[in-house]
Design a protein around this motif. Structure first.
Motif, mmCIF file in Angstrom:
data_model
loop_
_atom_site.group_PDB
_atom_site.id
_atom_site.type_symbol
_atom_site.label_atom_id
_atom_site.label_comp_id
_atom_site.label_asym_id
_atom_site.label_seq_id
_atom_site.Cartn_x
_atom_site.Cartn_y
_atom_site.Cartn_z
ATOM 1 N N TYR A 271 2.661 2.945 -6.873
ATOM 2 C CA TYR A 271 2.469 1.853 -5.913
ATOM 3 C C TYR A 271 1.620 0.747 -6.514
ATOM 4 O O TYR A 271 0.540 1.006 -7.061
ATOM 5 C CB TYR A 271 1.805 2.390 -4.643
ATOM 6 C CG TYR A 271 1.728 1.376 -3.521
ATOM 7 C CD1 TYR A 271 2.883 0.904 -2.910
ATOM 8 C CD2 TYR A 271 0.503 0.900 -3.082
ATOM 9 C CE1 TYR A 271 2.821 -0.022 -1.877
ATOM 10 C CE2 TYR A 271 0.425 -0.024 -2.045
ATOM 11 C CZ TYR A 271 1.588 -0.482 -1.453
ATOM 12 O OH TYR A 271 1.522 -1.396 -0.433
ATOM 13 N N ARG A 272 2.110 -0.481 -6.391
ATOM 14 C CA ARG A 272 1.371 -1.633 -6.914
ATOM 15 C C ARG A 272 0.982 -2.616 -5.811
ATOM 16 O O ARG A 272 0.452 -3.676 -6.099
ATOM 17 C CB ARG A 272 2.222 -2.363 -7.968
ATOM 18 C CG ARG A 272 2.586 -1.501 -9.172
ATOM 19 C CD ARG A 272 1.354 -1.122 -9.972
ATOM 20 N NE ARG A 272 1.675 -0.225 -11.080
ATOM 21 C CZ ARG A 272 1.566 1.087 -11.040
ATOM 22 N NH1 ARG A 272 1.151 1.682 -9.932
ATOM 23 N NH2 ARG A 272 1.877 1.832 -12.083
ATOM 24 N N GLY A 273 1.266 -2.275 -4.570
ATOM 25 C CA GLY A 273 0.958 -3.166 -3.458
ATOM 26 C C GLY A 273 -0.490 -3.053 -3.019
ATOM 27 O O GLY A 273 -1.303 -2.363 -3.637
ATOM 28 N N ARG A 274 -0.795 -3.701 -1.880
ATOM 29 C CA ARG A 274 -2.183 -3.775 -1.417
ATOM 30 C C ARG A 274 -2.391 -3.191 -0.018
ATOM 31 O O ARG A 274 -3.525 -3.086 0.426
ATOM 32 C CB ARG A 274 -2.647 -5.233 -1.413
ATOM 33 C CG ARG A 274 -2.655 -5.881 -2.783
ATOM 34 C CD ARG A 274 -3.047 -7.349 -2.714
ATOM 35 N NE ARG A 274 -4.346 -7.540 -2.097
ATOM 36 C CZ ARG A 274 -5.501 -7.500 -2.756
ATOM 37 N NH1 ARG A 274 -5.512 -7.240 -4.050
ATOM 38 N NH2 ARG A 274 -6.645 -7.695 -2.120
ATOM 39 N N SER A 275 -1.312 -2.835 0.675
ATOM 40 C CA SER A 275 -1.474 -2.401 2.065
ATOM 41 C C SER A 275 -1.267 -0.894 2.211
ATOM 42 O O SER A 275 -0.423 -0.296 1.538
ATOM 43 C CB SER A 275 -0.491 -3.137 2.975
ATOM 44 O OG SER A 275 0.798 -2.583 2.885
ATOM 45 N N LEU A 276 -2.040 -0.307 3.121
ATOM 46 C CA LEU A 276 -1.843 1.105 3.421
ATOM 47 C C LEU A 276 -0.491 1.343 4.085
ATOM 48 O O LEU A 276 0.141 2.377 3.864
ATOM 49 C CB LEU A 276 -2.969 1.605 4.329
ATOM 50 C CG LEU A 276 -4.341 1.753 3.673
ATOM 51 C CD1 LEU A 276 -5.373 2.165 4.715
ATOM 52 C CD2 LEU A 276 -4.312 2.763 2.530
ATOM 53 N N TYR A 277 -0.035 0.375 4.888
ATOM 54 C CA TYR A 277 1.290 0.510 5.493
ATOM 55 C C TYR A 277 2.364 0.628 4.413
ATOM 56 O O TYR A 277 3.253 1.479 4.491
ATOM 57 C CB TYR A 277 1.578 -0.682 6.401
ATOM 58 C CG TYR A 277 3.012 -0.745 6.868
ATOM 59 C CD1 TYR A 277 3.456 0.087 7.888
ATOM 60 C CD2 TYR A 277 3.921 -1.615 6.268
ATOM 61 C CE1 TYR A 277 4.784 0.052 8.306
ATOM 62 C CE2 TYR A 277 5.238 -1.661 6.678
ATOM 63 C CZ TYR A 277 5.669 -0.823 7.697
ATOM 64 O OH TYR A 277 6.974 -0.858 8.098
ATOM 65 N N GLY A 278 2.272 -0.236 3.403
ATOM 66 C CA GLY A 278 3.262 -0.191 2.327
ATOM 67 C C GLY A 278 3.206 1.093 1.538
ATOM 68 O O GLY A 278 4.238 1.582 1.041
ATOM 69 N N LEU A 279 2.023 1.673 1.410
ATOM 70 C CA LEU A 279 1.870 2.918 0.664
ATOM 71 C C LEU A 279 2.271 4.137 1.487
ATOM 72 O O LEU A 279 3.052 4.988 1.021
ATOM 73 C CB LEU A 279 0.406 3.059 0.216
ATOM 74 C CG LEU A 279 0.014 4.408 -0.392
ATOM 75 C CD1 LEU A 279 0.678 4.596 -1.751
ATOM 76 C CD2 LEU A 279 -1.495 4.522 -0.510
ATOM 77 N N LEU A 280 1.746 4.227 2.698
ATOM 78 C CA LEU A 280 1.877 5.450 3.483
ATOM 79 C C LEU A 280 3.072 5.451 4.425
ATOM 80 O O LEU A 280 3.609 6.513 4.742
ATOM 81 C CB LEU A 280 0.590 5.685 4.289
ATOM 82 C CG LEU A 280 -0.688 5.829 3.446
ATOM 83 C CD1 LEU A 280 -1.915 5.917 4.357
ATOM 84 C CD2 LEU A 280 -0.607 7.035 2.524
ATOM 85 N N GLY A 281 3.494 4.261 4.866
ATOM 86 C CA GLY A 281 4.630 4.197 5.781
ATOM 87 C C GLY A 281 5.881 4.873 5.258
ATOM 88 O O GLY A 281 6.525 5.650 5.980
ATOM 89 N N PRO A 282 6.277 4.623 3.983
ATOM 90 C CA PRO A 282 7.495 5.248 3.472
ATOM 91 C C PRO A 282 7.434 6.773 3.396
ATOM 92 O O PRO A 282 8.473 7.426 3.273
ATOM 93 C CB PRO A 282 7.621 4.639 2.058
ATOM 94 C CG PRO A 282 6.915 3.331 2.153
ATOM 95 C CD PRO A 282 5.753 3.588 3.072
ATOM 96 N N LEU A 283 6.238 7.352 3.473
ATOM 97 C CA LEU A 283 6.127 8.812 3.466
ATOM 98 C C LEU A 283 6.568 9.419 4.793
ATOM 99 O O LEU A 283 6.783 10.628 4.890
ATOM 100 C CB LEU A 283 4.688 9.232 3.157
ATOM 101 C CG LEU A 283 4.161 8.854 1.771
ATOM 102 C CD1 LEU A 283 2.720 9.308 1.606
ATOM 103 C CD2 LEU A 283 5.034 9.441 0.679
ATOM 104 N N GLU A 284 6.680 8.590 5.824
ATOM 105 C CA GLU A 284 7.140 9.025 7.149
ATOM 106 C C GLU A 284 6.310 10.197 7.680
ATOM 107 O O GLU A 284 6.816 11.292 7.921
ATOM 108 C CB GLU A 284 8.626 9.368 7.121
ATOM 109 C CG GLU A 284 9.501 8.179 6.754
ATOM 110 C CD GLU A 284 10.989 8.499 6.815
ATOM 111 O OE1 GLU A 284 11.349 9.688 6.974
ATOM 112 O OE2 GLU A 284 11.778 7.556 6.718
ATOM 113 N N PRO A 285 5.026 9.958 7.909
ATOM 114 C CA PRO A 285 4.181 11.029 8.443
ATOM 115 C C PRO A 285 4.509 11.340 9.891
ATOM 116 O O PRO A 285 5.142 10.546 10.588
ATOM 117 C CB PRO A 285 2.770 10.427 8.334
ATOM 118 C CG PRO A 285 3.004 8.957 8.479
ATOM 119 C CD PRO A 285 4.286 8.687 7.758
#
Length: 200
Positions: free
Chosen positions: A151-165
């Motif tokens: 991951y090279r982005g800056r947002s937690l949404y961009g990092l964690l959202g795709p994990l589909e918790p």
């Protein structure tokens, strides 16, 4: 160093924000019912998991006892802060938390832990509007480490959202969980200090 037992949990607490909406105050150090907000978060973690390693990403403090680390550079944002804290996690699961959660209890962490199935990468609270509260969740350490590696982005949404918790509805009568403004702080102080009459 002792190894973490299977099923153990650590915590990464982000405590280095600028608190602009709080007038630049030391938000984690503000007291609610006799304890700082950061102390309340650390106490909730240890009440849920007594052997938890608590990693605080922010300036070092005398209390609570914890492993204090800083992102590089300090103030770079939540993703670099998570990266810095996660490097010190040993347990297979970890709680990712903000330092301004004075209402957090061991029961909340138990609920998140129970909601996550063996195949879920994590579980996070969602508010009354259905928005994920990324700094109130429990995660599989390996899943987040793998996501961070690419991951090279800056947002937690961009990092964690795709994990589909797993999404867990916060059912505390709609009470605000974090404290962003002086009004939030006054409200939570009124609520919790009323329940703790001997608080200074």
């Amino acid at each position: 160093m002792s190894s973490t037992p299977p099923g153990g949990l650590d915590a990464v607490v982000l405590a280095g924000g600028a608190a602009r909406r709080m007038g630049g105050a030391d938000k984690p150090g503000l007291t609610v019912a006799g304890r700082t907000m950061l102390e309340r978060v650390a106490d909730a973690v240890r009440a849920h998991a007594p052997d938890a390693r608590v990693i605080v990403v922010g300036p070092p403090r005398e209390s609570p006892p914890a492993r204090y680390v800083r992102e590089d550079p300090p103030g770079a944002g939540p993703v670099p802060a998570l990266r810095a804290g996660l490097a010190h996690v040993r347990a297979p699961r970890f709680a990712l938390l903000a330092a301004d959660l004075p209402r957090l209890t061991a029961a909340h962490l138990a609920e998140l832990s129970a909601a996550r199935t063996a195949t879920d990468p994590g579980a996070v609270y969602v508010d009354a509007d259905g928005r994920e509260q990324w700094l109130t969740g429990v995660w599989r350490t390996d899943a987040v480490r793998a996501a961070l590696s690419d991951y090279r982005g800056r947002s937690l949404y961009g990092l964690l959202g795709p994990l589909e918790p797993r999404r867990v509805t916060l059912a505390d009568d709609g009470a605000e969980f974090d404290c962003d403004t002086p009004e939030d702080l006054a409200r939570v102080r009124g609520d919790l200090e009323r329940d703790t009459p001997d608080a200074p």
